[in-house]
Design a protein around this motif. Sequence first.
Motif: not given
Length: 96
Positions: A84-87, A89-95
């Motif tokens: 998991a990234s702490d960024n 912006v990257l959390r909004r990307l599809p899994k």
Amino acid sequence: MVAYQYRCAEHGVCEVQRPMGSAPAQWPCPECGGDTARVFAAPHLGLADRGRLAAIDATRRSADEPAVVTSVPGSGARRRTPTASDNPVLRRLPKP
């Protein structure tokens, strides 16, 4: 920047910091102003950190003694688990 060495007949060796590949064949002596000849010396690889020296040694060793695989990896090879990234912006990307 790279340290280039020049030798003056009267004052000995002096070092000049220049960008790599831009050192002229002659340089004025910092003490007397006379022309000095460039001295070619071995690079200062002994001043590198342990990781860099280990990489240089491994590269040199692999030229003569390459590592050889003796068996095929098993079918139960591990898959790389995504971290998991702490960024945010990257959390909004599809899994996947």
